[in-house]
Motif scaffolding. Sequence first.
Motif, PDB file in Angstrom:
ATOM      1  N   UNK A  84       0.839  -1.206   0.000  1.00 36.56           N
ATOM      2  CA  UNK A  84       0.000   0.000   0.000  1.00 36.56           C
ATOM      3  C   UNK A  84       0.875   1.258   0.000  1.00 36.56           C
ATOM      4  N   UNK A  85       1.957   1.221   0.769  1.00 42.06           N
ATOM      5  CA  UNK A  85       2.902   2.347   0.769  1.00 42.06           C
ATOM      6  C   UNK A  85       3.519   2.499  -0.622  1.00 42.06           C
ATOM      7  N   UNK A  86       3.858   1.381  -1.238  1.00 39.65           N
ATOM      8  CA  UNK A  86       4.489   1.419  -2.563  1.00 39.65           C
ATOM      9  C   UNK A  86       3.564   2.074  -3.595  1.00 39.65           C
ATOM     10  N   UNK A  87       2.298   1.684  -3.552  1.00 34.54           N
ATOM     11  CA  UNK A  87       1.346   2.228  -4.520  1.00 34.54           C
ATOM     12  C   UNK A  87       1.205   3.737  -4.320  1.00 34.54           C
ATOM     13  N   UNK A  88       1.127   4.157  -3.063  1.00 34.06           N
ATOM     14  CA  UNK A  88       0.997   5.591  -2.786  1.00 34.06           C
ATOM     15  C   UNK A  88       2.253   6.338  -3.246  1.00 34.06           C
ATOM     16  N   UNK A  89       3.401   5.709  -3.050  1.00 35.99           N
ATOM     17  CA  UNK A  89       4.665   6.337  -3.467  1.00 35.99           C
ATOM     18  C   UNK A  89       4.678   6.535  -4.983  1.00 35.99           C
ATOM     19  N   UNK A  90       4.163   5.560  -5.714  1.00 37.42           N
ATOM     20  CA  UNK A  90       4.127   5.675  -7.181  1.00 37.42           C
ATOM     21  C   UNK A  90       3.204   6.818  -7.600  1.00 37.42           C
ATOM     22  N   UNK A  91       2.047   6.891  -6.968  1.00 37.68           N
ATOM     23  CA  UNK A  91       1.105   7.960  -7.314  1.00 37.68           C
ATOM     24  C   UNK A  91       1.715   9.328  -6.975  1.00 37.68           C
ATOM     25  N   UNK A  92       2.330   9.425  -5.811  1.00 39.77           N
ATOM     26  CA  UNK A  92       2.951  10.695  -5.421  1.00 39.77           C
ATOM     27  C   UNK A  92       4.073  11.067  -6.391  1.00 39.77           C
ATOM     28  N   UNK A  93       4.774  10.071  -6.878  1.00 39.40           N
ATOM     29  CA  UNK A  93       5.822  10.337  -7.869  1.00 39.40           C
ATOM     30  C   UNK A  93       5.213  10.989  -9.121  1.00 39.40           C
ATOM     31  N   UNK A  94       4.084  10.458  -9.570  1.00 43.22           N
ATOM     32  CA  UNK A  94       3.437  11.043 -10.758  1.00 43.22           C
ATOM     33  C   UNK A  94       2.945  12.459 -10.479  1.00 43.22           C
ATOM     34  N   UNK A  95       2.473  12.676  -9.261  1.00 37.40           N
ATOM     35  CA  UNK A  95       1.980  14.010  -8.907  1.00 37.40           C
ATOM     36  C   UNK A  95       3.099  15.037  -8.875  1.00 37.40           C
ATOM     37  N   UNK A  96       4.302  14.567  -8.540  1.00 38.37           N
ATOM     38  CA  UNK A  96       5.422  15.506  -8.406  1.00 38.37           C
ATOM     39  C   UNK A  96       6.219  15.654  -9.690  1.00 38.37           C
ATOM     40  N   UNK A  97       6.070  14.751 -10.576  1.00 39.66           N
ATOM     41  CA  UNK A  97       6.861  14.732 -11.801  1.00 39.66           C
ATOM     42  C   UNK A  97       6.332  15.798 -12.761  1.00 39.66           C
ATOM     43  N   UNK A  98       7.230  16.638 -13.288  1.00 43.30           N
ATOM     44  CA  UNK A  98       6.775  17.772 -14.098  1.00 43.30           C
ATOM     45  C   UNK A  98       5.850  17.336 -15.234  1.00 43.30           C
ATOM     46  N   UNK A  99       6.231  16.297 -15.973  1.00 39.86           N
ATOM     47  CA  UNK A  99       5.443  15.962 -17.166  1.00 39.86           C
ATOM     48  C   UNK A  99       4.116  15.276 -16.856  1.00 39.86           C
ATOM     49  N   UNK A 100       3.884  14.898 -15.603  1.00 40.56           N
ATOM     50  CA  UNK A 100       2.607  14.251 -15.281  1.00 40.56           C
ATOM     51  C   UNK A 100       1.845  14.959 -14.168  1.00 40.56           C
ATOM     52  N   UNK A 101       2.396  16.084 -13.685  1.00 39.79           N
ATOM     53  CA  UNK A 101       1.797  16.744 -12.519  1.00 39.79           C
ATOM     54  C   UNK A 101       0.328  17.106 -12.737  1.00 39.79           C
ATOM     55  N   UNK A 102      -0.035  17.437 -13.989  1.00 41.74           N
ATOM     56  CA  UNK A 102      -1.434  17.773 -14.247  1.00 41.74           C
ATOM     57  C   UNK A 102      -2.128  16.723 -15.091  1.00 41.74           C
ATOM     58  N   UNK A 103      -1.581  15.539 -15.085  1.00 40.41           N
ATOM     59  CA  UNK A 103      -2.109  14.483 -15.951  1.00 40.41           C
ATOM     60  C   UNK A 103      -3.317  13.817 -15.310  1.00 40.41           C
ATOM     61  N   UNK A 104      -4.188  13.343 -16.164  1.00 47.10           N
ATOM     62  CA  UNK A 104      -5.228  12.446 -15.664  1.00 47.10           C
ATOM     63  C   UNK A 104      -4.575  11.090 -15.437  1.00 47.10           C
ATOM     64  N   UNK A 105      -4.866  10.487 -14.315  1.00 43.80           N
ATOM     65  CA  UNK A 105      -4.227   9.206 -13.994  1.00 43.80           C
ATOM     66  C   UNK A 105      -5.269   8.091 -14.005  1.00 43.80           C
ATOM     67  N   UNK A 106      -4.951   7.026 -14.732  1.00 44.66           N
ATOM     68  CA  UNK A 106      -5.802   5.837 -14.737  1.00 44.66           C
ATOM     69  C   UNK A 106      -5.019   4.714 -14.074  1.00 44.66           C
ATOM     70  N   UNK A 107      -5.579   4.127 -13.035  1.00 34.29           N
ATOM     71  CA  UNK A 107      -4.895   3.073 -12.298  1.00 34.29           C
ATOM     72  C   UNK A 107      -5.391   1.726 -12.820  1.00 34.29           C
ATOM     73  N   UNK A 108      -4.437   0.845 -13.116  1.00 32.94           N
ATOM     74  CA  UNK A 108      -4.758  -0.438 -13.761  1.00 32.94           C
ATOM     75  C   UNK A 108      -4.112  -1.570 -12.972  1.00 32.94           C
ATOM     76  N   UNK A 109      -4.911  -2.525 -12.506  1.00 30.00           N
ATOM     77  CA  UNK A 109      -4.347  -3.627 -11.728  1.00 30.00           C
ATOM     78  C   UNK A 109      -4.853  -4.972 -12.186  1.00 30.00           C
ATOM     79  N   UNK A 110      -3.912  -5.904 -12.312  1.00 30.08           N
ATOM     80  CA  UNK A 110      -4.270  -7.279 -12.686  1.00 30.08           C
ATOM     81  C   UNK A 110      -4.129  -8.172 -11.457  1.00 30.08           C
ATOM     82  N   UNK A 111      -5.138  -8.973 -11.186  1.00 26.94           N
ATOM     83  CA  UNK A 111      -5.095  -9.957 -10.109  1.00 26.94           C
ATOM     84  C   UNK A 111      -4.739  -9.281  -8.775  1.00 26.94           C
ATOM     85  N   UNK A 112      -3.630  -9.665  -8.130  1.00 25.76           N
ATOM     86  CA  UNK A 112      -3.237  -8.992  -6.887  1.00 25.76           C
ATOM     87  C   UNK A 112      -3.125  -7.476  -7.095  1.00 25.76           C
ATOM     88  N   UNK A 113      -2.666  -7.091  -8.271  1.00 23.00           N
ATOM     89  CA  UNK A 113      -2.547  -5.660  -8.586  1.00 23.00           C
ATOM     90  C   UNK A 113      -3.895  -4.955  -8.539  1.00 23.00           C
TER      91      UNK A 113
END
Length: 310
Positions: A154-183
């Motif tokens: 759960x921490x890992x997933x949040x870290x990934x999302x926060x990375x996208x929020x902070x990254x210049x090229x994705x800071x204002x991006x629409x984010x679609x989360x995609x998970x297979x099985x355990x994902x």
Amino acid sequence: MSESPPPPPSWSIASMANSAVQFLRLPMLASSGLAVVASGLLYFKQNELIYPRNIPADARTNVPKPRQFGIDDFEELQIRTPDGESLHGFFLRAPSKQSHQNLTVLMFHGNAGNVGHRIPIAKVLQDFLGCHVMMLEYRGYGFSTGVPDEDGLKVDAQTALDHLRQRAETANSRIVVYGQSLGGAVAINLVASNEENGDIAGLILENTFLSIRKLIPSVFPPARYLARFCHQTWTSEDVLPKITKVPILFLSGLKDEIIPPSNMTQLFAVCNSTRKIWRTLPNGAHNDSVAEPGYFEHIHSFITEEVLKH
Ligand SMILES: *[C@@H]1O[C@H](CO)[C@@H](O)[C@H](O)[C@H]1NC(C)=O
Ligand SMILES: *[C@@H]1O[C@H](CO)[C@@H](O)[C@H](O)[C@H]1NC(C)=O
Ligand SMILES: *[C@@H]1O[C@H](CO)[C@@H](O)[C@H](O)[C@H]1NC(C)=O
Ligand SMILES: *[C@@H]1O[C@H](CO)[C@@H](O)[C@H](O)[C@H]1NC(C)=O
């Protein structure tokens, strides 16, 4: 769609079932004393069974790179979690001059292998949707440090999302989360706890389960009396209903031999999102639904109609 579908990953929750059965059959058939030993083993070994990150055998040392699949415009990531782990992953840039550079798919993989094994899937998403794709490797998998467990993922997933929020090229991006099985379980938790922020524009779930406890009796038959001792719960059926606004696509392989498709039907039933879409892959098994005709078309229509129009 012009791309041919990617080859199916050849490992899955099935592998954990196989090792669980090999591991437990003998003790469980033996005396009650041995059964106690077996329960202890299950208790302490369940992380190895639920998160078989050493399957295939070289999964911690051999992580295929995007270049091997003809992708040049990418960044290899190694990002820090607040609790001190270093997570490996890839950020694949949207093909230049294509439509949706303002859309990013965040991918969460199933319980075996590593992110490199899912690059063919990421490539189809990137080409077909014309979007950025971020692939995260959970702690303990591939080149990420640490040991997997539910709280950690759960921490890992949040870290990934926060990375996208902070990254210049994705800071204002629409984010679609995609998970297979355990994902899928990882994705449900992430979206439920970030919905209020408003930047998650969609959730895609493929062949995921109601909860790990409900999976144990059938996936690990010898362990059916031990389900209550399972410390990894992943209670998607309780968490999913908290999501009310983010549109959700359910992709269910009707020939799933590991997680009965009725688990997906039930998740769809309890889903409270005002926009929920149900799509089936009539011949899709647990780990090859992604290669079934229509899979990426369903994702494409979902993105076009539910994500980009709103
Ligand atoms: C799915 O994974 C299982 C277990 O690893 C494997 O035996 C099976 O061949 C795979 N199925 C497909 C269709 O890839
Ligand atoms: C990208 O999408 C976000 C969220 O919808 C929006 O705020 C932003 O202005 C968009 N940026 C571009 C460059 O279109
Ligand atoms: C969900 O899957 C588990 C594991 O196979 C099974 O035992 C359970 O009956 C399923 N539940 C529903 C509602 O489909
Ligand atoms: C979801 O909907 C059910 C009824 O279908 C309702 O009982 C429940 O409170 C809702 N949950 C949330 C978090 O809105």
